[in-house]
Scaffold this active site. Structure first.
Site, PDB file in Angstrom:
ATOM      1  N   ASP A 631       0.865  -1.185   0.000  1.00 36.64           N
ATOM      2  CA  ASP A 631       0.000   0.000   0.000  1.00 36.64           C
ATOM      3  C   ASP A 631       0.895   1.227   0.000  1.00 36.64           C
ATOM      4  OD1 ASP A 631      -2.000   1.797   0.169  1.00 36.64           O
ATOM      5  OD2 ASP A 631      -2.856   1.070   2.063  1.00 36.64           O
ATOM      6  N   ASN A 639      -3.058  12.907  -2.865  1.00 35.22           N
ATOM      7  CA  ASN A 639      -4.135  13.414  -3.719  1.00 35.22           C
ATOM      8  C   ASN A 639      -4.634  14.766  -3.240  1.00 35.22           C
ATOM      9  OD1 ASN A 639      -4.186  11.315  -5.569  1.00 35.22           O
ATOM     10  ND2 ASN A 639      -5.583  10.078  -4.324  1.00 35.22           N
ATOM     11  N   ASP A 648      -2.213   9.854  -9.893  1.00 35.17           N
ATOM     12  CA  ASP A 648      -2.176   8.823 -10.938  1.00 35.17           C
ATOM     13  C   ASP A 648      -0.755   8.550 -11.401  1.00 35.17           C
ATOM     14  OD1 ASP A 648      -4.894   8.676 -10.768  1.00 35.17           O
ATOM     15  OD2 ASP A 648      -5.289   9.930 -12.531  1.00 35.17           O
ATOM     16  N   GLU A 674      -4.965   2.227  -4.031  1.00 36.95           N
ATOM     17  CA  GLU A 674      -3.507   2.365  -3.990  1.00 36.95           C
ATOM     18  C   GLU A 674      -2.837   1.091  -3.514  1.00 36.95           C
ATOM     19  OE1 GLU A 674      -5.031   3.773   0.026  1.00 36.95           O
ATOM     20  OE2 GLU A 674      -5.654   3.869  -2.073  1.00 36.95           O
TER      21      GLU A 674
END
Length: 763
Positions: A631, A639, A648, A674
């Site tokens: 992760d 973000n 991204d 993620e």
């Protein structure tokens, strides 16, 4: 009353003994005969010096020898490999049984022959050359392996014969001389016999070949076959290989020639008998119309007809030039060139008083019916002493039309059969191409479909990229030998003056007649040439009006791609183009269904399927398997701080690092937003921990750029191993997720194995 087990065993033993005695009866008989020869019993019998015991043994042995010889004659029909008629009820003998039967009968014949020689005077008998006749007979009747055994037996009998006469010790050279002569005679006779067989077989093959060639020439004259070169048909029973289509067409044409000739022979014989003709002959153009050949003829006894004659000679030249019926009264000898001697029938005193020649004209396709057809097929000639009436001339004209129709009907039948075969091949090829899903399957099926239509020595499929305007060789036929694969594999070239590029630009097949006239004509690019090819066809692959590539076929045979084959290959090329586009779409859809669109890794659904398969394989093979769950730390903060586009980019680069660290046999997937998952096949906990650390360190070295400045990211990883941490997908996934949770809550940017976590919790 049922038989007891002991009685059944005795019966089986009795049958086995009887079978063994019968099987060894031949060897026992030959051994007894050799013993009697060595003792000179036959010579003593001739001198009335044998006792009753020896006489009885001699009689039994002679009877057994005669029995073995007669047994061979009795079982001779069964020695064939198959019964010759329905009356042969007994099954044929096997190869081993035939060899044993021939060997026993040959040995019995040898011993019996030397019995006769010893009784009639031994080695000094005037009938001793009978041995050479025996050797000649054995050389003809027996195989080479059996013949060697029998020749050894003949030499042994000769030695025993000399021993019985007392000459073996007195004149030992005599045995050597006799043995050399027997061996020399056998070898020479075998060579002469084999040579004669080969000569007769060669003569037979030449006669058959000449007859087949003549029938093929007639098939070409009847326009049942094209005038190009043709390979002879192979007998299926001898080769065991299925015939090609060209060979099948030759066989069908030859059978059609037989039917046509039978029809012609019957019609001409009926016409001669009904009109009282002296000669009725059908002449057919040959050698491009330069000469006329007698196709069928019926004439008086003793008359000899010319086989070939000039097409412009006598009355025949007038008929061919004018192409009209000729009724000639009182013809001169030079008017009838189909007679061998001065235009007159040999051995016949009657003068020919009338001649009628009817041209057989065929209407060309597409020509108006009110015009005189221009195709001359043959000339029907009739002559006799009395003049012909108008009704008889009309009858001759009707017979000529019927002869022409018999040829046309067989031609139509051949065309219908050819079209049927073409439709079957097209349907079969379309069905195969429709079943092909991948590009590799389409390539293999395309070559197979082309092979069913025509023979080729080289074939290739070239793709075309419309945006880049480049061509690339994507597939080569596996059985092609026209070009080394190394020169064409992965060959890529831009639009040029080659035939592939020109076929795509013009959207038409090149060359139009399928003949490669200029050997230096570029096909792909200027550097690559096809060597030794006489026939070439480059077909554009067009789908939905746009070219997608070309199909290249080449052959060493001249004019290997006829008009019918070019049309069929054009249809196949269109189907191949559609199948290629379908395969590309299927490949794209399959990639979309199994691949994550953002990272390019395997998606979660495909990952679950492959993970299950790998786990089952590890359980069968008794090997370990490791699952990594990872992760991105604080990804929500990335973000929120830098924006989703930057997030991204982070996911893409992390996926690239994960993909670069795993092997081809492993699987890496995007498991969630993620989260990433990796399955390492045949890898234990320590190997999984090392790979996880390498991935973590590689990601930690990455720098990401944004409007707010560069930044870094870290990973937390959890490791679970089969079978230590679980034996099924659900358990391993849960334990790896627990290890990942422990790594995140233990400070992040670290790797935690489930076994280590369990030890810490226990402590």
């Amino acid at each position: 009353m049922m038989a007891t087990p002991r009685l059944r065993r005795l019966r089986r033993l009795g049958r086995a003994l009887r079978k063994g005695v019968l099987r060894g009866l031949g060897a026992i008989t030959v051994i007894l005969g050799l013993v009697l020869l060595g003792r000179g019993t036959l010579a003593q019998l001739a001198a009335f010096r044998t006792g009753p015991g020896e006489g009885l043994l001699l009689g039994v042995t002679s009877a057994l020898l005669l029995y073995k010889i007669l047994e061979h004659l009795r079982l001779l029909p069964r020695a064939r490999t198959s019964p010759s008629s329905q009356e042969d009820r007994l099954p044929p003998l096997s190869k081993a049984q035939r060899d044993r039967l021939q060997l026993e009968s040959g040995a019995a014949l040898c011993v019996a022959t030397f019995f006769v020689l010893q009784a009639l005077g031994g080695a000094r008998s005037p009938l001793h050359p009978l041995v050479y006749a025996l050797v000649a007979f054995l050389s003809i009747q027996h195989r080479t392996r059996n013949l060697a055994v029998l020749l050894g037996l003949v030499l042994l009998c000769e030695a025993l014969l000399l021993r019985g006469d007392g000459l073996l010790t007195a004149e030992p050279v005599r045995l050597l001389v006799h043995g050399l002569f027997i061996a020399l005679f056998a070898v020479l006779h075998l060579l002469f016999f084999k040579g004669e067989m080969l000569r007769q077989r060669g003569d037979y093959d030449r006669r058959i070949g000449a007859e087949i060639q003549r029938m093929r020439e007639e098939a070409v004259d009847f326009r049942l076959l094209s005038a190009g070169p043709a390979r002879p048909a192979r007998p299926l029973a001898e080769t065991g290989v299925a015939r090609s289509r060209a060979e099948e067409e030759v066989i069908l044409a030859q059978s059609a020639v037989v039917v046509i000739r039978q029809s012609m022979r019957l019609l001409i014989a009926l016409l001669r008998r009904s009109l009282g003709l002296h000669t009725c002959v059908l002449l057919w153009p040959a050698r491009g119309g330069e000469v006329l050949r007698v196709q069928e003829g019926c004439t008086a006894e003793g008359v000899i007809l010319e086989e070939e004659m000039a097409a412009d000679k006598g009355a025949l030249g007038t008929i061919i030039k004018s192409r009209t019926l000729l009724n000639l009264p009182s013809p001169k000898p030079g008017h009838l060139p189909y007679y061998r001697v001065d235009g007159r029938p040999r051995g016949d005193a009657e003068e020919i008083g009338a001649f009628v020649g009817v041209p057989m004209l065929e209407q060309d396709s597409g020509q108006p019916l009110d015009r005189v057809p221009g195709q001359l097929c043959g000339v029907l000639c009739c002559d006799r002493r009395e003049p012909f009436t108008a009704e008889e001339v009309a009858l001759i004209q009707g017979v000529a039309d019927q002869l022409l129709r018999s040829v046309q009907s067989e031609r139509v039948f051949a065309a219908v059969e050819r079209r049927k075969y073409e439709h079957e091949r097209l349907y079969s090829a379309s069905e195969k191409l429709n079943r092909a899903l991948t590009l590799e399957q389409v390539h293999a099926t395309a070559f197979s479909a082309v092979q069913e239509i025509c023979e080729f020595d080289f074939a290739a499929i070239v793709s075309y990229d419309r945006q880049a305007r480049r061509h690339a060789v994507v597939a080569l036929a596996p059985n092609g030998d026209g070009q080394p694969a190394g020169e064409l594999r992965d060959l890529s070239f831009p639009d040029n003056a080659g035939l592939c590029a020109m076929a795509v630009k013009n959207r038409t097949a090149l060359p139009q007649d399928g003949v490669l006239r200029e050997k230096e004509t570029p096909i792909f690019d200027e550097k690559v040439r096809l060597r030794g090819m006489e026939s070439l066809l480059v077909l554009p692959l067009i789908c939905a009006g746009e070219p997608v590539g070309t199909l290249v076929c080449a052959g060493r045979r001249p004019r290997g791609f006829s008009r019918d084959k070019r049309e069929m290959l054009g249809v196949i090329a269109n189907q191949v183009a559609v199948s290629l586009e379908n395969a590309r779409m299927y490949q794209a859809m399959e990639a979309m269904a199994t691949t994550d669109g953002l990272t390019g890794l395997t998606n979660r659904r495909a990952f679950q399927e492959r993970f299950t398969q790998m786990l089952q394989r590890a359980e069968r093979q008794g090997k370990s398997l490791t699952l990594l769950m990872t992760d991105v730390d604080h990804f929500k903060k990335v973000n929120d701080t830098y924006g989703h586009p930057v997030g991204d980019v982070v996911l893409k680069r992390v996926a690239q690092v994960v993909q670069s660290c795993v092997r081809k046999i492993d699987i890496a997937a995007r498991y969630g937003g993620e989260e990433f998952a990796v399955v390492l096949e045949a890898n234990d906990r320590e190997g999984g921990r090392q790979l996880a650390e390498r991935v973590r360190q590689e990601v930690q070295r990455l720098w990401f750029h944004s409007d707010k400045g560069p930044f870094q990211c870290t990973l937390s990883l959890g490791v679970a191993t089969f079978p230590l941490d679980g034996r099924d997908v659900k358990t391993l996934t849960a334990h790896a997720d627990q290890a990942l949770y422990h790594a995140k809550h233990g400070g992040r940017n670290q790797t935690v194995a489930y076994d280590d976590m369990r030890e810490r919790l226990t402590a």
